[in-house]
Design a protein around this motif. Sequence first.
Motif, PDB file in Angstrom:
ATOM      1  N   VAL A 234     -37.952  24.597 -29.842  1.00 39.62           N
ATOM      2  CA  VAL A 234     -38.795  24.797 -31.232  1.00 39.62           C
ATOM      3  C   VAL A 234     -39.733  25.193 -31.242  1.00 39.62           C
ATOM      4  O   VAL A 234     -40.686  24.987 -30.340  1.00 39.62           O
ATOM      5  CB  VAL A 234     -38.967  23.290 -31.764  1.00 39.62           C
ATOM      6  N   GLU A 235     -39.630  26.298 -31.665  1.00 41.73           N
ATOM      7  CA  GLU A 235     -40.947  27.302 -32.548  1.00 41.73           C
ATOM      8  C   GLU A 235     -41.423  26.665 -33.929  1.00 41.73           C
ATOM      9  O   GLU A 235     -40.830  27.468 -34.089  1.00 41.73           O
ATOM     10  CB  GLU A 235     -41.038  28.699 -31.167  1.00 41.73           C
ATOM     11  N   ALA A 236     -43.099  26.763 -33.643  1.00 42.40           N
ATOM     12  CA  ALA A 236     -43.293  26.836 -34.801  1.00 42.40           C
ATOM     13  C   ALA A 236     -45.222  27.120 -35.236  1.00 42.40           C
ATOM     14  O   ALA A 236     -45.489  27.008 -34.081  1.00 42.40           O
ATOM     15  CB  ALA A 236     -43.299  24.950 -35.195  1.00 42.40           C
ATOM     16  N   GLU A 237     -45.364  27.138 -36.102  1.00 42.10           N
ATOM     17  CA  GLU A 237     -47.006  27.413 -36.801  1.00 42.10           C
ATOM     18  C   GLU A 237     -47.519  26.229 -36.354  1.00 42.10           C
ATOM     19  O   GLU A 237     -47.807  24.849 -37.247  1.00 42.10           O
ATOM     20  CB  GLU A 237     -46.781  27.531 -37.765  1.00 42.10           C
ATOM     21  N   VAL A 238     -47.904  25.343 -35.013  1.00 41.23           N
ATOM     22  CA  VAL A 238     -48.523  24.447 -35.170  1.00 41.23           C
ATOM     23  C   VAL A 238     -49.555  24.633 -34.247  1.00 41.23           C
ATOM     24  O   VAL A 238     -49.763  25.587 -33.088  1.00 41.23           O
ATOM     25  CB  VAL A 238     -47.360  23.117 -34.383  1.00 41.23           C
ATOM     26  N   PRO A 239     -50.764  23.780 -34.536  1.00 43.56           N
ATOM     27  CA  PRO A 239     -52.154  24.203 -33.580  1.00 43.56           C
ATOM     28  C   PRO A 239     -51.474  24.229 -32.001  1.00 43.56           C
ATOM     29  O   PRO A 239     -52.662  24.647 -31.179  1.00 43.56           O
ATOM     30  CB  PRO A 239     -53.155  23.371 -33.439  1.00 43.56           C
ATOM     31  N   ALA A 240     -50.585  23.480 -31.173  1.00 44.60           N
ATOM     32  CA  ALA A 240     -50.722  23.424 -30.139  1.00 44.60           C
ATOM     33  C   ALA A 240     -49.227  23.011 -29.477  1.00 44.60           C
ATOM     34  O   ALA A 240     -48.462  22.216 -30.093  1.00 44.60           O
ATOM     35  CB  ALA A 240     -51.718  21.716 -29.920  1.00 44.60           C
ATOM     36  N   SER A 241     -49.029  22.809 -28.361  1.00 45.62           N
ATOM     37  CA  SER A 241     -47.248  22.519 -28.458  1.00 45.62           C
ATOM     38  C   SER A 241     -47.194  21.158 -27.793  1.00 45.62           C
ATOM     39  O   SER A 241     -48.477  20.581 -27.806  1.00 45.62           O
ATOM     40  CB  SER A 241     -46.873  23.250 -26.941  1.00 45.62           C
ATOM     41  N   ALA A 242     -46.305  20.476 -28.309  1.00 47.03           N
ATOM     42  CA  ALA A 242     -45.764  19.399 -28.143  1.00 47.03           C
ATOM     43  C   ALA A 242     -44.743  19.233 -27.193  1.00 47.03           C
ATOM     44  O   ALA A 242     -43.246  19.880 -27.339  1.00 47.03           O
ATOM     45  CB  ALA A 242     -46.184  18.864 -29.041  1.00 47.03           C
ATOM     46  N   LEU A 243     -44.620  17.339 -26.417  1.00 50.54           N
ATOM     47  CA  LEU A 243     -43.672  17.361 -25.974  1.00 50.54           C
ATOM     48  C   LEU A 243     -42.306  16.005 -26.753  1.00 50.54           C
ATOM     49  O   LEU A 243     -43.350  15.097 -27.565  1.00 50.54           O
ATOM     50  CB  LEU A 243     -43.452  17.601 -24.327  1.00 50.54           C
ATOM     51  N   TYR A 244     -41.514  16.174 -27.095  1.00 49.95           N
ATOM     52  CA  TYR A 244     -41.029  14.873 -27.623  1.00 49.95           C
ATOM     53  C   TYR A 244     -39.287  14.120 -26.155  1.00 49.95           C
ATOM     54  O   TYR A 244     -38.930  15.302 -26.114  1.00 49.95           O
ATOM     55  CB  TYR A 244     -40.617  15.049 -28.797  1.00 49.95           C
ATOM     56  N   MET A 245     -39.740  13.191 -26.261  1.00 47.35           N
ATOM     57  CA  MET A 245     -38.464  12.753 -24.733  1.00 47.35           C
ATOM     58  C   MET A 245     -38.024  11.192 -25.383  1.00 47.35           C
ATOM     59  O   MET A 245     -38.717  10.541 -25.484  1.00 47.35           O
ATOM     60  CB  MET A 245     -38.861  12.843 -23.243  1.00 47.35           C
ATOM     61  N   ALA A 246     -36.490  11.241 -25.940  1.00 52.03           N
ATOM     62  CA  ALA A 246     -35.824   9.993 -26.197  1.00 52.03           C
ATOM     63  C   ALA A 246     -34.749   9.792 -25.542  1.00 52.03           C
ATOM     64  O   ALA A 246     -33.944  10.150 -25.132  1.00 52.03           O
ATOM     65  CB  ALA A 246     -35.765  10.282 -27.715  1.00 52.03           C
ATOM     66  N   TRP A 247     -35.083   8.434 -25.202  1.00 54.32           N
ATOM     67  CA  TRP A 247     -33.935   8.063 -24.494  1.00 54.32           C
ATOM     68  C   TRP A 247     -32.899   7.001 -25.112  1.00 54.32           C
ATOM     69  O   TRP A 247     -33.887   6.362 -25.816  1.00 54.32           O
ATOM     70  CB  TRP A 247     -34.144   6.913 -23.199  1.00 54.32           C
ATOM     71  N   HIS A 248     -31.938   6.717 -25.373  1.00 56.09           N
ATOM     72  CA  HIS A 248     -31.042   5.588 -25.395  1.00 56.09           C
ATOM     73  C   HIS A 248     -31.764   4.449 -25.364  1.00 56.09           C
ATOM     74  O   HIS A 248     -31.839   3.866 -23.949  1.00 56.09           O
ATOM     75  CB  HIS A 248     -29.395   5.775 -26.128  1.00 56.09           C
ATOM     76  N   MET A 249     -31.684   2.994 -25.703  1.00 60.25           N
ATOM     77  CA  MET A 249     -32.211   1.914 -25.473  1.00 60.25           C
ATOM     78  C   MET A 249     -31.376   0.674 -26.223  1.00 60.25           C
ATOM     79  O   MET A 249     -30.701   1.231 -27.674  1.00 60.25           O
ATOM     80  CB  MET A 249     -33.604   1.737 -25.443  1.00 60.25           C
ATOM     81  N   PRO A 250     -31.528  -0.290 -26.067  1.00 65.16           N
ATOM     82  CA  PRO A 250     -30.693  -1.167 -27.213  1.00 65.16           C
ATOM     83  C   PRO A 250     -31.116  -1.372 -28.007  1.00 65.16           C
ATOM     84  O   PRO A 250     -32.631  -1.324 -28.727  1.00 65.16           O
ATOM     85  CB  PRO A 250     -30.761  -2.873 -26.418  1.00 65.16           C
ATOM     86  N   GLY A 251     -31.079  -2.052 -29.333  1.00 61.76           N
ATOM     87  CA  GLY A 251     -31.197  -2.778 -30.370  1.00 61.76           C
ATOM     88  C   GLY A 251     -32.410  -3.351 -30.846  1.00 61.76           C
ATOM     89  O   GLY A 251     -32.262  -4.711 -29.587  1.00 61.76           O
ATOM     90  N   ARG A 252     -32.585  -3.629 -32.130  1.00 59.98           N
ATOM     91  CA  ARG A 252     -34.083  -4.949 -32.260  1.00 59.98           C
ATOM     92  C   ARG A 252     -33.653  -6.405 -32.154  1.00 59.98           C
ATOM     93  O   ARG A 252     -34.332  -7.036 -30.923  1.00 59.98           O
ATOM     94  CB  ARG A 252     -34.408  -4.549 -33.831  1.00 59.98           C
ATOM     95  N   PHE A 253     -32.405  -6.324 -31.970  1.00 59.29           N
ATOM     96  CA  PHE A 253     -32.203  -8.151 -32.049  1.00 59.29           C
ATOM     97  C   PHE A 253     -31.257  -8.239 -30.866  1.00 59.29           C
ATOM     98  O   PHE A 253     -30.722  -9.596 -30.400  1.00 59.29           O
ATOM     99  CB  PHE A 253     -31.283  -8.618 -33.170  1.00 59.29           C
ATOM    100  N   ASP A 254     -31.118  -7.116 -29.611  1.00 58.94           N
ATOM    101  CA  ASP A 254     -31.066  -7.692 -28.608  1.00 58.94           C
ATOM    102  C   ASP A 254     -31.002  -8.155 -27.712  1.00 58.94           C
ATOM    103  O   ASP A 254     -33.057  -8.235 -27.556  1.00 58.94           O
ATOM    104  CB  ASP A 254     -30.513  -5.826 -28.332  1.00 58.94           C
ATOM    105  N   SER A 255     -30.918  -8.992 -26.827  1.00 62.40           N
ATOM    106  CA  SER A 255     -31.707  -9.810 -25.773  1.00 62.40           C
ATOM    107  C   SER A 255     -32.675  -9.412 -24.830  1.00 62.40           C
ATOM    108  O   SER A 255     -34.021  -9.243 -24.315  1.00 62.40           O
ATOM    109  CB  SER A 255     -30.810 -10.630 -25.014  1.00 62.40           C
ATOM    110  N   GLU A 256     -32.496  -7.652 -24.412  1.00 65.19           N
ATOM    111  CA  GLU A 256     -33.417  -6.794 -23.913  1.00 65.19           C
ATOM    112  C   GLU A 256     -34.056  -5.681 -24.740  1.00 65.19           C
ATOM    113  O   GLU A 256     -35.048  -5.267 -23.706  1.00 65.19           O
ATOM    114  CB  GLU A 256     -32.249  -5.643 -22.647  1.00 65.19           C
ATOM    115  N   PHE A 257     -34.205  -6.024 -25.772  1.00 66.59           N
ATOM    116  CA  PHE A 257     -35.015  -5.050 -26.381  1.00 66.59           C
ATOM    117  C   PHE A 257     -36.491  -5.597 -25.916  1.00 66.59           C
ATOM    118  O   PHE A 257     -37.408  -4.424 -25.752  1.00 66.59           O
ATOM    119  CB  PHE A 257     -35.075  -6.253 -27.769  1.00 66.59           C
ATOM    120  N   TYR A 258     -36.963  -7.064 -25.549  1.00 71.49           N
ATOM    121  CA  TYR A 258     -38.211  -7.255 -25.036  1.00 71.49           C
ATOM    122  C   TYR A 258     -38.386  -6.269 -24.119  1.00 71.49           C
ATOM    123  O   TYR A 258     -39.875  -6.179 -23.893  1.00 71.49           O
ATOM    124  CB  TYR A 258     -38.430  -8.702 -25.410  1.00 71.49           C
TER     125      TYR A 258
END
Length: 415
Positions: A234-258
């Motif tokens: 993505v290119e945009a009119e923003v003050p600085a370049s940014a990086l966003y990284m996302a990994w799939h993980m368990p939901g909030r009530f999953d025992s492994e969430f914590y």
Amino acid sequence: MISFSEFRLDNGLHVIVHEDPTVQIAVLNILYDVGSRDERPDKTGFAHLFEHLMFGGSVNIPNYDEPLQLVGGDNNAFTNTDITNYYLTVPATNIETGFWLESDRMLGLSFNPKVLDVQRKVVVEEFKQRYLNQPYGDVWLKLRPLAYQVHPYQWATIGKEPAHIEAATLEDVKDFFYTHYIPNNAVLVVAGNVTVDQVKSLSEKWFAPIPAGKKKMRRLPPEPAQKQKRVLEVEAEVPASALYMAWHMPGRFDSEFYAVDQLSDILGRGESSRLYAQLVKEKELFTSISAYVLGSIDPGLLIISGRLKSGISTSQGEDAVLEVIDELIKNGVGQHELQKVKNQAETALEFDEVEVMNRAMSLAFSSLSGDVGLVNREKDLINNVSIETIMEKGEEILKEENLCVMHYRSKAEAA
């Protein structure tokens, strides 16, 4: 420990009571089990629109705020992917005003075309100001559909586009209301200087006459396991370049969430975290960086996001983040490091519990797990996480094929 009692009215309304005679206030928190994940793909933003519409007058009360202010109360609301939450505070002696107001808008809104027209315009303007015309405002409009290709988490709470709200009709609104804003799809928490008997009496008086609705069974398509890395440029009119990284993980009530939550804290919570210490302080590649989890009920995301220093490319930033992750996976986590993030998490919980309103919200949200008592087990669940579990989840989640990356470049940097 948050003490509570609970009961259910014949119409299905789940009522939770938390007595605290040490305060002079009472709070009502009504959680409706509806969020943006419950919307149709061609009619998004409705849950958020209703956050606004619920203050636009109900069947018998044209102005919600006025009678509440007359008795010294205040109120607010929020919507996210999973829930819509309304809350108010009043002097304890005026608690019945809260019951009167909340029950009337659960009974039915005014469905005034003028109110709908006004709130449509308000929400569309909010969409434009906060998401389309603000630096980095469109990040989640782009990152969500990259990470989710089947599940309705693929759109933000504000919706996919303003056109969906602009096209909302009165019939659309009525249908959404009578599907979701019904007693058998709600949790009422009353907390503060109240008694269980008092709350039972007022609940029967004000909420019991509201008929149960036909609750819609939630059948959301599960997001398939991601098989390969996804990248969005993505290119945009923003003050600085940014990086966003996302990994799939368990939901909030999953025992492994914590365990995953603590893994994210080790990586990027605060200035002593690994990412900040190495990439902001030592190598000076980023001006800011953090890691956190979304905490959504259905399987969510572990996010790492950061703003890059001038002259540093998003690719350099990504490589540097992955080096920190590889080091963690290879060399493990120290006991002292883990204890630090556990202490932070426990302190945050204790701080939240100071306010009566926060206790009420926690009780309401915990009820969605099927067990309100979860609210009192969270400290143990946090403290029981082992280094072995964190390492196991790290290897399972922080792998290349489970990663979505958005390179959000500043046009000024690219020039």
